[in-house]
Motif scaffolding. Structure first.
Motif, PDB file in Angstrom:
ATOM      1  N   GLU A   1      65.807  36.295  32.398  1.00  0.00           N
ATOM      2  CA  GLU A   1      66.143  37.469  33.190  1.00  0.00           C
ATOM      3  C   GLU A   1      65.827  37.190  34.651  1.00  0.00           C
ATOM      4  N   THR A   2      66.710  37.646  35.526  1.00  0.00           N
ATOM      5  CA  THR A   2      66.538  37.456  36.961  1.00  0.00           C
ATOM      6  C   THR A   2      66.121  38.767  37.597  1.00  0.00           C
ATOM      7  N   GLU A   3      65.051  38.707  38.364  1.00  0.00           N
ATOM      8  CA  GLU A   3      64.556  39.910  39.040  1.00  0.00           C
ATOM      9  C   GLU A   3      64.242  39.554  40.484  1.00  0.00           C
ATOM     10  N   ASP A   4      64.793  40.320  41.395  1.00  0.00           N
ATOM     11  CA  ASP A   4      64.577  40.092  42.822  1.00  0.00           C
ATOM     12  C   ASP A   4      63.274  40.766  43.241  1.00  0.00           C
ATOM     13  N   ARG A   5      62.256  39.962  43.531  1.00  0.00           N
ATOM     14  CA  ARG A   5      60.954  40.473  43.965  1.00  0.00           C
ATOM     15  C   ARG A   5      60.741  40.307  45.467  1.00  0.00           C
ATOM     16  N   THR A   6      61.845  40.083  46.198  1.00  0.00           N
ATOM     17  CA  THR A   6      61.737  39.890  47.636  1.00  0.00           C
ATOM     18  C   THR A   6      61.254  41.164  48.312  1.00  0.00           C
ATOM     19  N   GLY A   7      60.323  41.008  49.240  1.00  0.00           N
ATOM     20  CA  GLY A   7      59.816  42.148  49.989  1.00  0.00           C
ATOM     21  C   GLY A   7      60.790  42.573  51.072  1.00  0.00           C
ATOM     22  N   PRO A   8      60.490  43.651  51.769  1.00  0.00           N
ATOM     23  CA  PRO A   8      61.383  44.134  52.826  1.00  0.00           C
ATOM     24  C   PRO A   8      61.448  43.153  53.985  1.00  0.00           C
ATOM     25  N   ALA A   9      62.619  43.074  54.626  1.00  0.00           N
ATOM     26  CA  ALA A   9      62.790  42.212  55.795  1.00  0.00           C
ATOM     27  C   ALA A   9      62.001  42.784  56.967  1.00  0.00           C
ATOM     28  N   LEU A  10      61.375  41.897  57.726  1.00  0.00           N
ATOM     29  CA  LEU A  10      60.559  42.310  58.860  1.00  0.00           C
ATOM     30  C   LEU A  10      61.278  41.975  60.160  1.00  0.00           C
ATOM     31  N   LEU A  11      61.302  42.913  61.081  1.00  0.00           N
ATOM     32  CA  LEU A  11      61.892  42.693  62.392  1.00  0.00           C
ATOM     33  C   LEU A  11      60.911  41.902  63.242  1.00  0.00           C
ATOM     34  N   LYS A  12      61.276  40.689  63.598  1.00  0.00           N
ATOM     35  CA  LYS A  12      60.382  39.815  64.365  1.00  0.00           C
ATOM     36  C   LYS A  12      60.572  39.960  65.864  1.00  0.00           C
ATOM     37  N   SER A  13      61.805  40.176  66.308  1.00  0.00           N
ATOM     38  CA  SER A  13      62.042  40.293  67.740  1.00  0.00           C
ATOM     39  C   SER A  13      63.381  40.979  67.984  1.00  0.00           C
ATOM     40  N   ILE A  14      63.516  41.534  69.189  1.00  0.00           N
ATOM     41  CA  ILE A  14      64.761  42.142  69.640  1.00  0.00           C
ATOM     42  C   ILE A  14      65.107  41.537  70.986  1.00  0.00           C
ATOM     43  N   GLN A  15      66.340  41.098  71.133  1.00  0.00           N
ATOM     44  CA  GLN A  15      66.778  40.491  72.380  1.00  0.00           C
ATOM     45  C   GLN A  15      68.070  41.142  72.832  1.00  0.00           C
ATOM     46  N   ASP A  16      68.061  41.675  74.043  1.00  0.00           N
ATOM     47  CA  ASP A  16      69.267  42.276  74.595  1.00  0.00           C
ATOM     48  C   ASP A  16      70.280  41.176  74.903  1.00  0.00           C
ATOM     49  N   MET A  17      71.528  41.415  74.530  1.00  0.00           N
ATOM     50  CA  MET A  17      72.581  40.445  74.756  1.00  0.00           C
ATOM     51  C   MET A  17      73.277  40.741  76.077  1.00  0.00           C
ATOM     52  N   SER A  18      73.399  39.738  76.911  1.00  0.00           N
ATOM     53  CA  SER A  18      74.094  39.888  78.187  1.00  0.00           C
ATOM     54  C   SER A  18      75.115  38.769  78.335  1.00  0.00           C
ATOM     55  N   ARG A  19      75.773  38.455  77.244  1.00  0.00           N
ATOM     56  CA  ARG A  19      76.765  37.391  77.253  1.00  0.00           C
ATOM     57  C   ARG A  19      78.060  37.887  76.629  1.00  0.00           C
ATOM     58  N   TYR A  20      79.121  37.287  77.071  1.00  0.00           N
ATOM     59  CA  TYR A  20      80.442  37.635  76.533  1.00  0.00           C
ATOM     60  C   TYR A  20      80.897  36.500  75.635  1.00  0.00           C
TER      61      TYR A  20
END
Length: 222
Positions: free
Chosen positions: A45-64
Motif C-alpha cells: 500500500e502506498t501512503e503519502d506522508r509528506t508534510g506541508p510545503a514550506l515557503l522559504k523565500s519570496i522574490q519580486d519579479m522585475s523581468r520580462y
C-alpha cells in the motif's frame, strides 16, 4: 488381527501447517480474483506522508520573459572498466531528455538614463540590458531512459545501493547539453525583438509616436 499403528504428527506441527496452507489459499484467491471482494493482506500500500510545503523565500519579479524554447537531446552515457568486459563491469544508458529554456530581459535594474523623453513628449528612447537565458528546466514527465545495460558487478552492486537506479548523472548531462543548445539558438535575439515590440506597443498606447529601443552591453549574459 492387530491393525498397524499409523504415525501421526503432533498437533503443534499440524495446526500451524494447516494455518499456513489456509493463508496461502486466501492470498492466491485474492490474486486470481476468485473472491473479488477480498484484498491481498500482504499487498503493498502506498501512503503519502509528506508534510506541508514550506515557503522559504519570496522574490519580486522585475523581468520580462519574452520567449521560451523546448529542446530535446539523447544522452549516450557509456562507462567501461579497464581489463574487464562490459558483461562483467560497465554500463551504458541511452536517455532522452526534454527541457525548456526561457529568455528574459531584466527591467529591474534600469537607471535614470535608461529612459529619455523628448521635449514634445512624442518621442521616447529606451536603453535596456541584453536578454539573458534562464537555467534549463528538465521536463521529467517527457524525459525517459530508452535502454539501460549494466554489467554483472554493477547489477550486484545495485542490490546493496540505496538508489540503484540513480539517473542523476544523465539528468545533469541532459541539462548541460540543453543549455549549450540554447546558447547556440536565437532565443536571446528573439527575446530582445519581442521585448522591443512589447514596449513599442505599450508606449504607443500612451501617446508616443517616435520610439527607439536599444540593448546595451550591461549586466552580461547567463
Amino acid at each position: 488381527m492387530r491393525r498397524p499403528v499409523r504415525n501421526r504428527l503432533p498437533w503443534w506441527v499440524t495446526v500451524p501447517a494447516s494455518l499456513v496452507a489456509l493463508l496461502v489459499l486466501v492470498v492466491l484467491a485474492g490474486h486470481m480474483r476468485l473472491l473479488p471482494g477480498l484484498k491481498n493482506p500482504f499487498g503493498a500500500e502506498t501512503e503519502d506522508r509528506t508534510g506541508p510545503a514550506l515557503l522559504k523565500s519570496i522574490q519580486d519579479m522585475s523581468r520580462y520573459e519574452a520567449v521560451s524554447g523546448t529542446f530535446q537531446v539523447v544522452v549516450d552515457l557509456d562507462k567501461d572498466a579497464k581489463f574487464l568486459p562490459d558483461a562483467v563491469r560497465g554500463s551504458r544508458t541511452l536517455f532522452v531528455g526534454t527541457g525548456n529554456v526561457a529568455a528574459y530581459v531584466d527591467l529591474g535594474g534600469l537607471d535614470k538614463d535608461a529612459v529619455t523623453v523628448t521635449d514634445d513628449r512624442e518621442g521616447a528612447r529606451l536603453r535596456l540590458p541584453h536578454a539573458r537565458l534562464e537555467k534549463p528546466a528538465l521536463d521529467v514527465e517527457r524525459s525517459y531512459a530508452v535502454t539501460k545495460e549494466r554489467g554483472l558487478l554493477d547489477r550486484l552492486g545495485d542490490v546493496f545501493s540505496d538508489n540503484p537506479n540513480d539517473e542523476h548523472e544523465v539528468h545533469k548531462l541532459a541539462v548541460q547539453h540543453i543549455g549549450d543548445a540554447a546558447k547556440e539558438s536565437d532565443l536571446v535575439a528573439r527575446a530582445e525583438k519581442n521585448t522591443e515590440r512589447m514596449l513599442e506597443n505599450l508606449l504607443r498606447s500612451l501617446g508616443f509616436e517616435r520610439i527607439a529601443v536599444t540593448f546595451a552591453e550591461q549586466g552580461g549574459r547567463d
